[in-house]
Design an enzyme around this catalytic site. Structure first.
Site, PDB file in Angstrom:
ATOM      1  CG  ASP A 198      -5.416  -0.342  -6.120  1.00  0.00           C
ATOM      2  OD1 ASP A 198      -6.548   0.013  -5.737  1.00  0.00           O
ATOM      3  OD2 ASP A 198      -4.533  -0.747  -5.350  1.00  0.00           O
ATOM      4  CG  HIS A 222      -5.826  -0.746  -2.073  1.00  0.00           C
ATOM      5  ND1 HIS A 222      -4.625  -0.397  -2.660  1.00  0.00           N
ATOM      6  CD2 HIS A 222      -5.762  -0.313  -0.792  1.00  0.00           C
ATOM      7  CE1 HIS A 222      -3.881   0.249  -1.774  1.00  0.00           C
ATOM      8  NE2 HIS A 222      -4.541   0.309  -0.632  1.00  0.00           N
ATOM      9  CB  CYS A 230      -0.951  -0.055   1.196  1.00  0.00           C
ATOM     10  SG  CYS A 230      -2.169   1.270   1.309  1.00  0.00           S
TER      11      CYS A 230
END
Length: 244
Positions: free
Chosen positions: A181, A211, A131
């Site tokens: 994403d 995600h 992330c």
């Protein structure tokens, strides 16, 4: 396997960190693992242990140490969509405060600490991130081309700083994107930017993922996506880090 909590001196204080390594008395390549926004918690410790089991000293710093030791917010055992939204709202100010300048200052401290450990073999290290941590991994590689030989980032906004970030990178790079994403067009554009910068890379969308797919304590978790992550990460580290 040995695990421990360590404390890293930085320009702004002391960062707490989780470390895992084989604990066999030998020296092993170092890997700096950047956490996702939810921070150091059981699932991330387990991932660090898994990686260490393949012969690495894995260091996972609490990037939000300026706020306090991990966890900086109270986390449920499982992060569902409702909990995720609430947590991100609370964490977003910390994410925004973690500027590129802070990243680079901390990266200097993390790399110095990692490479000075007696359990870590001489030579370049690997950096991986999840992330937001994937962007920090790329920033670290760009700032330390002589010290970072491999970078892997998963469901990470690596293009957030623009294509200029990639030019200094000499490490081999793997980017594993969530299908939710990135569009195929976005993937092509990112690939062109990496190629223009001369970065040796692989970059792919992991099918059927959203995600956060690597994190087993969230609704986003995808077992096949996590396995694909290991199938890409482990060969990358084995091919680039010395004495492994």
């Amino acid at each position: 396997m040995r695990t421990e909590t360590l404390h890293i001196p930085t320009a702004d204080g002391t960062a707490d960190a989780f470390a895992a390594h084989p604990g066999d008395g030998g020296r092993h390549p170092g890997v700096l693992m950047y956490m996702d926004a939810f921070g150091i918690r059981p699932v991330l410790r387990e991932m660090a242990r898994e990686l260490a089991g393949h012969g690495y000293f894995v260091l996972v710093p609490n990037i939000f140490y300026r706020t306090g030791p991990a966890p900086v917010v109270r986390l449920p055992g499982h992060i569902g969509e409702k909990e995720r939204g609430e947590l991100i709202t609370r964490l977003m100010p910390l994410i925004k405060e973690h500027t590129a300048e802070r990243t680079l200052s901390d990266a200097d401290a993390y790399l110095d600490f990692l490479t000075a450990r007696p359990e870590v073999a001489p030579g370049p290290v690997g950096v991986t991130g999840y992330c937001f941590g994937g962007l920090l991994a790329m920033r670290t590689a760009a700032a330390h081309p002589g010290r970072v030989a491999a970078v892997a980032a998963f469901h990470a906004p690596v293009a957030a700083d623009g294509p200029g970030l990639f030019a200094p990178v000499t490490a081999r790079v793997h980017l594993g994107h969530a299908e939710g994403d990135l569009t195929p067009q976005d993937l092509d554009a990112l690939g062109r930017d990496l190629d223009a910068a001369g970065v040796d890379h692989t970059s792919e969308i992991y099918p059927g993922t959203v995600h956060g797919f690597t994190m087993a304590d969230t609704d986003a978790y995808d077992a096949a996506g996590l396995q694909r992550h290991w199938d890409r990460l482990l060969p990358l580290l084995a091919a680039t880090l010395t004495d492994n």
